[in-house]
Design an enzyme around this catalytic site. Structure first.
Site, mmCIF file in Angstrom:
data_model
loop_
_atom_site.group_PDB
_atom_site.id
_atom_site.type_symbol
_atom_site.label_atom_id
_atom_site.label_comp_id
_atom_site.label_asym_id
_atom_site.label_seq_id
_atom_site.Cartn_x
_atom_site.Cartn_y
_atom_site.Cartn_z
ATOM 1 N N TYR A 117 0.841 -1.204 0.000
ATOM 2 C CA TYR A 117 0.000 0.000 0.000
ATOM 3 C C TYR A 117 0.875 1.252 0.000
ATOM 4 C CZ TYR A 117 -3.282 3.586 1.596
ATOM 5 O OH TYR A 117 -4.036 4.724 1.706
ATOM 6 N N PRO A 308 -50.498 25.953 38.047
ATOM 7 C CA PRO A 308 -51.104 27.263 38.341
ATOM 8 C C PRO A 308 -51.218 27.527 39.837
ATOM 9 C CG PRO A 308 -52.288 26.211 36.544
ATOM 10 C CD PRO A 308 -51.303 25.200 37.060
#
Length: 397
Positions: A117, A308
Site C-alpha cells: 500500500y 397554576p
C-alpha cells in the site's frame, strides 16, 4: 470555478463533495470561493465522463484510491494506475489546473508502513511530481495520517470508526495495547485545509521521517491540526460518551479538542433507538423538576414546571447560585437577603425571556401567577447537586 472530485463516494470524498456543494449553493459563506459546479467521479461513474470533467475542471481533488483490495496487486493498479489515467486525461485536454493528491504517511515506507500500500502511494506521489515538472501544473501532495469523523466506514481501515460504531451499538471492541499511539486527522480539519488550497493558502512542508516540518517552499503539503492519542484515551472517552444518557454528565469538550471531535464522530454512529433517551421527572402535586444536563466544572441544567398558583423554592444557599429563566407562562420571582426585610421582586414571562440571578445568601422563590397555565423555568446551578452537601436551607421569603 468547476471542481472535480475523484473518489467522490469515499469517506473524504463524500465529506468534501457535500461541503463544496454548501459553498456552491450559498449555504457556507465563510470562504471567498465561487463554485459553479462539482463533478463527482467514482469507481461506478461512466468512464466517458472523465474526459468531459477533466476538460471543464478548474481544480481537481484526487481522492480515489484502494485501501482493502482482495489482492495486493490491486494496490498499484488502484493507487497508481488510475492516477496515471487521470493525469493522462488532463494532459489530453490540455488542462493544467491545480491538482490535490490524497496520499498517505505510509508512503514514507518507514517501519510498519513498509508494504504494498505504501509503495503504491509513493509511486503515485512521484507520478504527480513528474507531471508537475512536465506540464507546469500546480500539484499539492498531502500525506494524510489516520482520518476520522462522520461517515467513515467502520470495520474497514479506521480503528476510530470501528470503536465509535461498536460503542454506539453495544458491540465489543478489542484493544491489545492501550498505550498504542495514533496520529489522527479529523475530517473537518481536512476540509478546512482543502478550502485553504482553493484559496491558495495551502500549508507546505518537508518530511523528516513521519513528521511534517513547515516550510514555505516545501515539496509536500500538510494539514496543520492533527491529534496524537493513545488507544486507551480513545476508549476512556468513548466510555464517558456512552454513559452520558445515564449520568447526564457532559465530558469536557473544549473547542478544537480531540474529545470534542471524537464525541461528534461517536454520535454520528448512534442507531435510531439511541437518538433519544428518557429523563427522570420528579413529580408531585406542585408540578415537576427534571435534571437535564450536568458538567464537571460548570454546574448543571434543569427544568422546573410549576402548576397554576404554585410557589416553589423558599430556600437559600451559602455558595450555590442559580439562573432562573422562565420560557413559558407568567410568574413572579422573589428574593430576600438573609437577616433583612427587603424583598426584591421580578415579574417574569415567556413572552420576554430573561435570566434572573438567585444570589448566594438570599432566600428565594418562584410563583406561578397564572390560574390556568403551567410555568416552565429553565434553571442553571453553578454546581452539580450533591445530596450529601446540598447547601440548601429552608426559609420563607
Amino acid at each position: 470555478m468547476n471542481i472535480l472530485v475523484t473518489g467522490a463516494k469515499g469517506f473524504a470524498g463524500r465529506n468534501l463533495v457535500e461541503n463544496l456543494k454548501n459553498i456552491r449553493d450559498g449555504k457556507n459563506r465563510t470562504r471567498n470561493i465561487h463554485i459553479d459546479d462539482v463533478y463527482e467521479y467514482d469507481i461506478d461513474t461512466d468512464r466517458s465522463l472523465l474526459e468531459e470533467y477533466c476538460a471543464k475542471a478548474d481544480f481537481v481533488f484526487h481522492f480515489a484510491g484502494v485501501n482493502r483490495p482482495k489482492d495486493n496487486a490491486e494496490f498499484m493498479q488502484g493507487n497508481f494506475g488510475f492516477s496515471e489515467t487521470l493525469l493522462h486525461t488532463l494532459k489530453k485536454c490540455e488542462n493544467t489546473c491545480p491538482v490535490v493528491l490524497s496520499s498517505s504517511v505510509q508512503a514514507t515506507l518507514i517501519g510498519r508502513y513498509d508494504g504494498e500500500y505504501g509503495r503504491s502511494k509513493l509511486a503515485g506521489e512521484n507520478l504527480f511530481f513528474d507531471y508537475a515538472k512536465e506540464t507546469g501544473a500546480k500539484v499539492l501532495v498531502y500525506r494524510f495520517p489516520n482520518l476520522f469523523g462522520k461517515w467513515c466506514r467502520p470495520n474497514y481501515n479506521s480503528a476510530v470508526a470501528t470503536f465509535c460504531y461498536n460503542y454506539a451499538n453495544d458491540l465489543p471492541i478489542q484493544v491489545n495495547d492501550r498505550n498504542t499511539k495514533l496520529e489522527l486527522l479529523y475530517i473537518d480539519d481536512l476540509m478546512e485545509e482543502m478550502f485553504d488550497a482553493l484559496e491558495e493558502k495551502e500549508h507546505y512542508c518537508e518530511y523528516v521521517g513521519l513528521i511534517p516540518i513547515p516550510q514555505d517552499n516545501g515539496s509536500y503539503c500538510f494539514v496543520p491540526t492533527t491529534h496524537k492519542v493513545t488507544l486507551g484515551k480513545i476508549v476512556d472517552l468513548l466510555e464517558q460518551f456512552k454513559a452520558q444518557p445515564q449520568s447526564l454528565v457532559m465530558p469536557e469538550i473544549p473547542n478544537n479538542s480531540f474529545a470534542k471531535k471524537l464525541y461528534s464522530t461517536y454520535l454520528s454512529y448512534l442507531p435510531r433507538e439511541k437518538m433519544s433517551f428518557s429523563l427522570k421527572m420528579n413529580c408531585d402535586e406542585r408540578g415537576s423538576f427534571t435534571e437535564l444536563l450536568k458538567t464537571k466544572k460548570c454546574g448543571q441544567f434543569s427544568v422546573n414546571i410549576s402548576k397554576p398558583g404554585i410557589t416553589k423554592g423558599q430556600h437559600w444557599h451559602n455558595s450555590k447560585w442559580e439562573f432562573f429563566i422562565v420560557v413559558s407562562g407568567h410568574g413572579l420571582i422573589q428574593e430576600r437577603k438573609i437577616g433583612t426585610d427587603e424583598v426584591i421582586e421580578f415579574e417574569v414571562s415567556g413572552d420576554k425571556i430573561e435570566a434572573v440571578h438567585m444570589l448566594p445568601g438570599y432566600t428565594h422563590n418562584i410563583i406561578n401567577l397564572s390560574e390556568k397555565d403551567n410555568l416552565i423555568t429553565l434553571m442553571w446551578a453553578n454546581e452539580q447537586f450533591d445530596k450529601d452537601r446540598p447547601d440548601t436551607f429552608s426559609e420563607t421569603v
